[in-house]
Motif scaffolding. Structure first.
Motif, PDB file in Angstrom:
ATOM      1  N   PRO B  73       0.800  -1.236   0.000  1.00  0.00           N
ATOM      2  CA  PRO B  73       0.000   0.000   0.000  1.00  0.00           C
ATOM      3  C   PRO B  73       0.823   1.272   0.000  1.00  0.00           C
ATOM      4  CG  PRO B  73      -0.119  -1.111   2.127  1.00  0.00           C
ATOM      5  CD  PRO B  73       0.608  -2.031   1.212  1.00  0.00           C
ATOM      6  N   ARG B  75       2.986   1.971  -2.256  1.00  0.00           N
ATOM      7  CA  ARG B  75       3.223   2.328  -3.657  1.00  0.00           C
ATOM      8  C   ARG B  75       1.953   2.090  -4.468  1.00  0.00           C
ATOM      9  NH1 ARG B  75       7.357  -1.974  -3.787  1.00  0.00           N
ATOM     10  NH2 ARG B  75       6.269  -2.341  -1.824  1.00  0.00           N
ATOM     11  N   GLY B  76       1.304   3.171  -4.867  1.00  0.00           N
ATOM     12  CA  GLY B  76       0.099   3.057  -5.677  1.00  0.00           C
ATOM     13  C   GLY B  76       0.477   2.894  -7.138  1.00  0.00           C
ATOM     14  N   SER B  97     -10.434  -0.258  -1.157  1.00  0.00           N
ATOM     15  CA  SER B  97      -9.159  -0.064  -0.480  1.00  0.00           C
ATOM     16  C   SER B  97      -9.370   0.197   1.023  1.00  0.00           C
ATOM     17  CB  SER B  97      -8.384   1.079  -1.128  1.00  0.00           C
ATOM     18  OG  SER B  97      -9.170   2.224  -1.150  1.00  0.00           O
ATOM     19  N   GLN B 153      -8.678   5.488  -7.017  1.00  0.00           N
ATOM     20  CA  GLN B 153      -8.482   4.261  -6.257  1.00  0.00           C
ATOM     21  C   GLN B 153      -7.077   4.219  -5.635  1.00  0.00           C
ATOM     22  OE1 GLN B 153      -8.463   0.888  -8.804  1.00  0.00           O
ATOM     23  NE2 GLN B 153      -9.800  -0.295  -7.471  1.00  0.00           N
ATOM     24  N   ALA B 154      -6.092   4.609  -6.439  1.00  0.00           N
ATOM     25  CA  ALA B 154      -4.719   4.590  -5.942  1.00  0.00           C
ATOM     26  C   ALA B 154      -4.533   5.633  -4.841  1.00  0.00           C
ATOM     27  CB  ALA B 154      -3.744   4.836  -7.085  1.00  0.00           C
ATOM     28  N   LYS B 157      -5.242   5.143  -0.767  1.00  0.00           N
ATOM     29  CA  LYS B 157      -4.248   4.610   0.180  1.00  0.00           C
ATOM     30  C   LYS B 157      -3.264   5.684   0.605  1.00  0.00           C
ATOM     31  CE  LYS B 157      -5.423   0.838   1.228  1.00  0.00           C
ATOM     32  NZ  LYS B 157      -5.588   0.371   2.554  1.00  0.00           N
TER      33      LYS B 157
END
Lengths: 273, 275
Positions: B73, B75-76, B97, B153-154, B157
């Motif tokens: 998590p 590194r997206g 997530s 989405q990325a 996190k």
């Protein structure tokens, strides 16, 4: 004139076209039956539809003199119970082993060749062993269905899980998912529509194994009945029973298709109407 | 903080040498564009930072600690394709997530916790302009919208590092410009280190604060896999950096610049580190 591949029937025409071959088959049967009766009034091979209807109505509504049950429903219940248990356990096996094979390289390395070999065993060749080990009761019939279709479900599921793009697996990990969470939220839901499709394709083989097992050793069931009345050339029972089995299988297939489309609409977006 | 150090990294697949002696220090908060010809190992470099591939030799560290050898998590990532889950709605994709983090066993949230996670997810979805499409499945979205979703989405996190693997490569020019206008403020706002692999030089120069070019230093016609790619150009694109940026930020001052001519001579600038 448009090309044949571009001519699409409307909704009404579609229903009509679907009914036509059925009507034709029934018509040919009626003709054949009438022809044979005209030559020989005692003909048993192609009983008229009226005769089949009265026989099957009797079997569905009047209790059997010996057992006191309504034969058609007792047979249907017994067979569907075996089929349901068999399909259920096979699905469960397919899910657990298929997901493990598809998701975990360690499991794949260890068990994929074994599964590939085991799935080549002809299930019917195992039937005597099943009868010896599990007895002639319900268990051996259910186990035959499970052995018959589980390997196909396992391999199909493992393949469809393996076909999920690696990008999605990596993405799930970058969102903090563990192996278990990835299985549960990424692999399983995407495998479900494919599992239901595989299950639809398995209905035919499942009935094959069910009826074979029932024909050899059973006290009730649709397959048992057909093979019992065969001795009396009772086509007025056999033909309606075959039609009934076909209808059951067709409804089951249709139900699975509807469930798949209802529960997983995203999987059918690109489907051609 | 999210500084990445790459020290003498080689990537080999059997006989094939993909990357050789790659050395680079990426400062925290930098936007690094990675360019180079097809098949030169740009994506391999990205996957290595991601943890999907492992270097054959050498070390990678994130803030001094060795990079974990699997994706995590911190590194997206946004891929060119297959970045979003097709079986979840827009909101569900972002919600996932939070669900992974807060529900270890079921990976599903219920009741008040779900509502609070949904609110956070909605903010992100609105932030990338997908508010009106929150309940659609990705298949109903355009390519650009899918990439917006992948970015949202990325970001859920709050990764230290965001890796973009040709994220806008499949988009039409208009949509691509919109995506550029989206990603730049997000990068500033979240203070992430971004590494973007791209084929589009204009995009590489326009978005990046630093540009590295990967290429093979030698090609042996008999043995094309004998030499791997390394960093051939390493350009500082910040406003006060020495590189004139193709008409983006500054006009050329003082004729053809020293850097571009030395680049033409094939000089290796990889040793120069970013201020």
């Amino acid at each position: 004139m448009r090309r044949a591949m571009n001519i699409v029937p409307g909704p009404g025409a579609r229903v009509l076209l679907a009914m036509l071959p059925f009507a034709l088959l029934v018509f040919i049967y009626i003709l054949g039956s009438a022809e044979r009766r005209a030559v020989n009034p005692d003909d048993k091979l192609l009983p008229p539809i009226s005769e089949m209807a009265s026989t099957i109505t009797r079997m569905a509504t009047e209790p059997d003199r010996r057992t006191g049950t309504l034969v058609l429903w007792a047979d249907t219940g017994a067979s569907l119970q075996r089929l349901g248990l068999g399909l259920g356990f096979a699905t469960l096996t397919g899910l657990v082993i298929g997901l493990a094979l598809g998701m975990l390289p360690l499991v794949r390395a260890g068990f994929a060749p074994l599964v590939a070999v085991l799935s080549m065993i002809p299930p019917m060749a195992l039937l005597p062993i099943l009868f010896i080990v599990f007895g002639l009761g319900e268990l051996s019939k259910v186990v035959l269905i499970v052995i018959g279709i589980a390997p196909f479900l396992v391999r199909d599921l493992a393949m469809s899980v393996g076909a999920i793009p690696i990008e999605q697996m990596v993405k799930a990990q970058t969102l903090g998912a563990s192996t278990w969470q990835t299985v549960l939220r990424v692999a399983l839901p995407q495998a479900m529509p494919r599992l239901l499709e595989a299950l639809r394709l398995s209905i035919g083989p499942a009935f094959l194994f069910l009826i074979s097992a029932e024909a050899i050793a059973a006290e009730n069931g649709l397959g048992y009945r057909i093979f019992l009345v065969r001795r009396y050339l009772a086509m007025d029972v056999i033909i309606p029973y075959v039609a009934w089995i076909t209808l059951l299988a067709y409804v089951l297939d249709l139900a699975l298709a509807k469930i798949a489309r209802g529960a997983f609409p995203w999987a059918y977006v690109g489907e051609r109407r | 903080m999210s500084a990445i150090k790459v020290r003498d990294v080689w990537v080999e697949y059997g006989d094939q040498i993909v990357l050789e002696s790659v050395n680079i220090d990426i400062a925290s908060g930098a936007f690094v564009s990675v360019v180079g010809p097809s098949g030169c190992g740009k994506s391999t470099f990205l996957r290595m930072v991601l943890g999907q591939d492992r270097p054959t030799r050498g070390t990678l560290t994130l803030d001094g600690a060795p990079l974990p050898a699997e994706p995590g998590p911190d590194r997206g990532v946004v891929f060119q394709r297959y970045s979003v889950f097709p079986h979840l709605t827009v909101l569900g994709n972002v919600l996932a997530s939070y669900e992974f983090a807060e529900s270890p066993f079921l990976a599903k949230l219920f009741g008040a916790r779900r509502r609070s996670a949904l609110e956070k997810a909605k903010l992100l979805v609105d932030g990338v302009g997908l508010g009106p499409h929150a309940n659609k499945y990705p298949s109903a979205l355009s390519g650009g919208q899918q990439q917006r979703l992948a970015i949202a989405q990325a970001l859920a996190k709050e990764p230290k590092v965001l890796l973009l693997d040709e994220p806008f490569g499949a988009l039409d020019p208009g949509t691509r410009t919109q995506m550029h206008q989206l990603i730049k403020p997000l990068w500033r706002e979240h203070g992430m280190t971004v590494i973007m692999v791209t084929h589009d030089l204009k995009e590489a120069f326009g978005l990046g604060t630093r540009l590295i070019a990967l290429d093979k230093k030698r090609i042996d016609p008999q043995e094309p896999n004998r030499f791997g790619a390394h960093i051939t150009y390493d350009l500082d694109l910040t406003r006060d950096g020495p590189v004139p940026v193709l008409g983006f930020s500054r006009p050329l001052d003082g004729g053809p610049s020293a850097t571009s001519s030395s680049v033409r001579d094939g000089a290796d600038l990889s040793a120069r580190s970013n201020p």
